[in-house]
Write an enzyme that holds these catalytic residues in place. Structure first.
Site, PDB file in Angstrom:
ATOM      1  N   ARG A 186       0.824  -1.207   0.000  1.00 31.05           N
ATOM      2  CA  ARG A 186       0.000   0.000   0.000  1.00 31.05           C
ATOM      3  C   ARG A 186       0.855   1.252   0.000  1.00 31.05           C
ATOM      4  O   ARG A 186       0.419   2.322  -0.415  1.00 31.05           O
ATOM      5  CB  ARG A 186      -0.882   0.041   1.256  1.00 31.05           C
ATOM      6  N   ARG A 190       9.645   5.934  -3.484  1.00 27.43           N
ATOM      7  CA  ARG A 190       9.929   6.860  -4.590  1.00 27.43           C
ATOM      8  C   ARG A 190      11.339   7.418  -4.518  1.00 27.43           C
ATOM      9  O   ARG A 190      11.779   7.800  -3.444  1.00 27.43           O
ATOM     10  CB  ARG A 190       9.017   8.088  -4.521  1.00 27.43           C
ATOM     11  N   ARG A 263      -8.613  -6.688  13.800  1.00 26.94           N
ATOM     12  CA  ARG A 263      -7.898  -5.814  14.733  1.00 26.94           C
ATOM     13  C   ARG A 263      -8.839  -4.679  15.076  1.00 26.94           C
ATOM     14  O   ARG A 263      -9.626  -4.211  14.241  1.00 26.94           O
ATOM     15  CB  ARG A 263      -6.639  -5.224  14.090  1.00 26.94           C
ATOM     16  N   ARG A 294      -0.094   5.903  16.395  1.00 29.32           N
ATOM     17  CA  ARG A 294       0.039   7.243  15.811  1.00 29.32           C
ATOM     18  C   ARG A 294      -0.706   8.287  16.629  1.00 29.32           C
ATOM     19  O   ARG A 294      -1.578   7.955  17.427  1.00 29.32           O
ATOM     20  CB  ARG A 294      -0.408   7.278  14.349  1.00 29.32           C
ATOM     21  N   GLU A 319      -3.691   6.793  19.095  1.00 32.05           N
ATOM     22  CA  GLU A 319      -4.359   5.618  18.548  1.00 32.05           C
ATOM     23  C   GLU A 319      -3.622   4.342  18.991  1.00 32.05           C
ATOM     24  O   GLU A 319      -2.409   4.244  18.805  1.00 32.05           O
ATOM     25  CB  GLU A 319      -4.321   5.746  17.020  1.00 32.05           C
ATOM     26  N   TYR A 367      -9.626  -5.216   3.349  1.00 33.91           N
ATOM     27  CA  TYR A 367      -8.966  -3.990   3.802  1.00 33.91           C
ATOM     28  C   TYR A 367      -9.216  -2.899   2.748  1.00 33.91           C
ATOM     29  O   TYR A 367      -8.361  -2.567   1.952  1.00 33.91           O
ATOM     30  CB  TYR A 367      -7.471  -4.288   3.956  1.00 33.91           C
ATOM     31  N   ASP A 369     -10.170   0.862   1.231  1.00 36.51           N
ATOM     32  CA  ASP A 369     -10.161   2.314   1.457  1.00 36.51           C
ATOM     33  C   ASP A 369     -11.537   2.853   1.086  1.00 36.51           C
ATOM     34  O   ASP A 369     -12.378   2.128   0.547  1.00 36.51           O
ATOM     35  CB  ASP A 369      -9.094   2.971   0.583  1.00 36.51           C
TER      36      ASP A 369
HETATM   37  N1  UDP Z   1       3.322   1.047   7.845  1.00 37.54           N
HETATM   38  C1  UDP Z   1       4.560   1.040   8.442  1.00 37.54           C
HETATM   39  N2  UDP Z   1       5.049   2.197   8.958  1.00 37.54           N
HETATM   40  C2  UDP Z   1       4.370   3.364   8.904  1.00 37.54           C
HETATM   41  C3  UDP Z   1       3.105   3.385   8.273  1.00 37.54           C
HETATM   42  C4  UDP Z   1       2.607   2.183   7.755  1.00 37.54           C
HETATM   43  O1  UDP Z   1       5.200  -0.006   8.525  1.00 37.54           O
HETATM   44  O2  UDP Z   1       4.862   4.390   9.404  1.00 37.54           O
HETATM   45  C5  UDP Z   1       2.797  -0.232   7.304  1.00 37.54           C
HETATM   46  C6  UDP Z   1       1.929  -0.982   8.307  1.00 37.54           C
HETATM   47  O3  UDP Z   1       2.167  -2.362   8.118  1.00 37.54           O
HETATM   48  C7  UDP Z   1       0.537  -0.645   7.857  1.00 37.54           C
HETATM   49  C8  UDP Z   1       0.712  -0.573   6.337  1.00 37.54           C
HETATM   50  O4  UDP Z   1       2.006  -0.003   6.171  1.00 37.54           O
HETATM   51  O5  UDP Z   1      -0.373  -1.646   8.220  1.00 37.54           O
HETATM   52  C9  UDP Z   1      -0.334   0.249   5.647  1.00 37.54           C
HETATM   53  O6  UDP Z   1      -0.325   1.554   6.176  1.00 37.54           O
HETATM   54  P1  UDP Z   1      -1.527   2.579   5.953  1.00 37.54           P
HETATM   55  O7  UDP Z   1      -1.049   3.904   6.356  1.00 37.54           O
HETATM   56  O8  UDP Z   1      -2.030   2.396   4.576  1.00 37.54           O
HETATM   57  O9  UDP Z   1      -2.571   2.013   7.000  1.00 37.54           O
HETATM   58  P2  UDP Z   1      -3.979   2.601   7.497  1.00 37.54           P
HETATM   59  O10 UDP Z   1      -3.952   4.080   7.294  1.00 37.54           O
HETATM   60  O11 UDP Z   1      -5.028   1.903   6.712  1.00 37.54           O
HETATM   61  O12 UDP Z   1      -4.004   2.225   8.932  1.00 37.54           O
END
Ligand code: UDP
Length: 384
Positions: A186, A190, A263, A294, A319, A367, A369
């Protein structure tokens, strides 16, 4: 209209759950002249995109939601209902007190290794990938078999150890070697200086918050909150010709094959007497030892530049991620092999239903969006 008055049921659709799938379905069906009854067990509509206004700030009560899509049809559809602002998601990762830009881009590589050119960064990543690629080759694996292998072969060991491993294991409560590779795909990688988390063509937050979008989608439908489908199932089923079910698919079938795992996320919210706490909407805490994943500062979703200081206070949410238990809210499906196999059994039952449509994160155990949910509904109505 009473049911006893004739054989005809009062509604065409009973929509169980007023989240994005249910609300979008209600909108499209209403436009076709169908009568929709939407019920939700929560005291409000909107599912997890629900916002609560506090001190002039729209607080994302179930975690941050940023709308992003490359589908012009989806973008035009939501913009026909509500205006969107220019918010661009540029979260920051905090690892042991040092900050790194996300997603993984030239800014991150400079902060991690001090390299300033794409060639230097590519060379470092390449050298750090080799061990993993060799190990995979030895086992005859042609593609990464789990999230750890995927991450190591995408960005190398330093970024995996500091920015991925701890965060992922906190969020999912499982070792990265036990998680599916797609989760980490996901995130973009870059070799340019670009902190935009998404690759999509369109992005933003509804001006005035997500409730405006929900209310526009539900216009013309009858909505009842605090109503649980399962507490009066027969009564609700008698209300409409067809059911649109957006809750947990395993619960719909009485858990007959067993429980799917999820989860859940819980939130600690506080109002602070400062106009600007962390300077951006989201900071990810990527080390294992910090208990939360976060910190969200909600005002940054809708107040930019000097406007941040127009409001004297701020609302901040920590969170935390834990395993779902009966009675708690399911947030993320755990799409590992065991759960996907169990879901396949429920899906087979769902496909045999003539009068029930299943949709959304919980009913499709996916999962999702926000935009793909809307795209799916538009597709069902021939509009995507
Ligand atoms: N992830 C990570 N570090 C970060 C942010 C995301 O390892 O700082 C990984 C983590 O496994 C997460 C996945 O990337 O489940 C997808 O992140 P996303 O931000 O898309 O998750 P969401 O916003 O749906 O919680």
């Amino acid at each position: 209209m009473s049911i006893a008055a004739g054989n005809k049921k009062p509604y065409d659709y009973l929509i169980v759950g007023s989240g994005l799938f249910g609300a979008t379905f209600a909108c499209m069906a209403t436009r076709q002249g169908k009568r929709c009854l939407v019920i939700d067990k929560r005291p409000h509509t909107g599912g997890n995109i629900y916002c609560e206004e506090q001190h002039g700030i729209n607080v994302h009560k179930y975690g941050c939601h940023i709308f992003h899509t490359s589908s012009k049809a989806v973008w035009d559809f939501v913009n026909s209902l509500v205006s969107f602002n220019r918010f661009t998601y540029t979260p920051v990762a905090n690892y042991e007190g040092r900050l790194y830009n996300l997603p993984f881009n030239m800014n991150t590589f400079y902060q991690m290794w001090g390299c300033t050119t794409p060639d230097e960064a590519a060379a470092i990543i390449e050298s750090q990938k080799q061990d993993t690629l060799t190990a995979m080759q030895k086992c005859g694996a042609t593609a990464p078999r789990n999230l750890e292998e995927q991450a190591l072969s995408l960005v190398g060991r330093d970024i995996y150890e500091k920015l991925i491993k701890g965060y992922t294991e906190k969020q999912w409560g499982r070792a990265c070697t036990e998680l599916p590779a797609f989760i980490i795909r996901r995130l973009p990688v870059r070799l340019v200086y670009d902190n935009n988390y998404f690759n999509d063509a369109y992005q933003g937050i509804p001006i005035g918050g997500y409730n405006k979008l929900t209310n526009a989608l539900l216009k013309g439908s009858d909505c009842l909150c605090n109503e649980d489908f399962f507490s009066r199932r027969e009564y609700w089923e008698a209300q409409a010709d067809k059911i649109v079910f957006t809750g947990k698919i395993d619960e719909f079938y009485g858990y007959r094959y067993g429980q799917l795992e999820y989860r859940t996320v819980y939130f600690e919210e506080e109002t602070l007497d400062t106009p600007n706490y962390q300077g951006c909407a989201v900071v990810n805490y990527t080390e294992r030892q910090v208990p939360y994943t976060r910190v969200i500062e909600h005002k940054h979703f809708e107040h930019f530049g000097d406007a941040v200081y127009a409001l004297p206070r701020t609302v901040v949410t920590h969170e935390f991620s834990t395993e779902w238990k009966p009675g708690s809210e399911p947030f993320y499906p755990v799409n590992d092999e065991k759960n996907n196999a169990l879901y396949a059994q429920y899906k087979a039952l769902a496909e045999a239903e003539e009068n029930v449509i299943f949709g959304g994160r919980l009913a499709e155990y996916k999962y999702y969006d926000m935009a793909p949910i809307i795209e799916r509904v538009l597709g069902m109505f021939g509009k995507a």
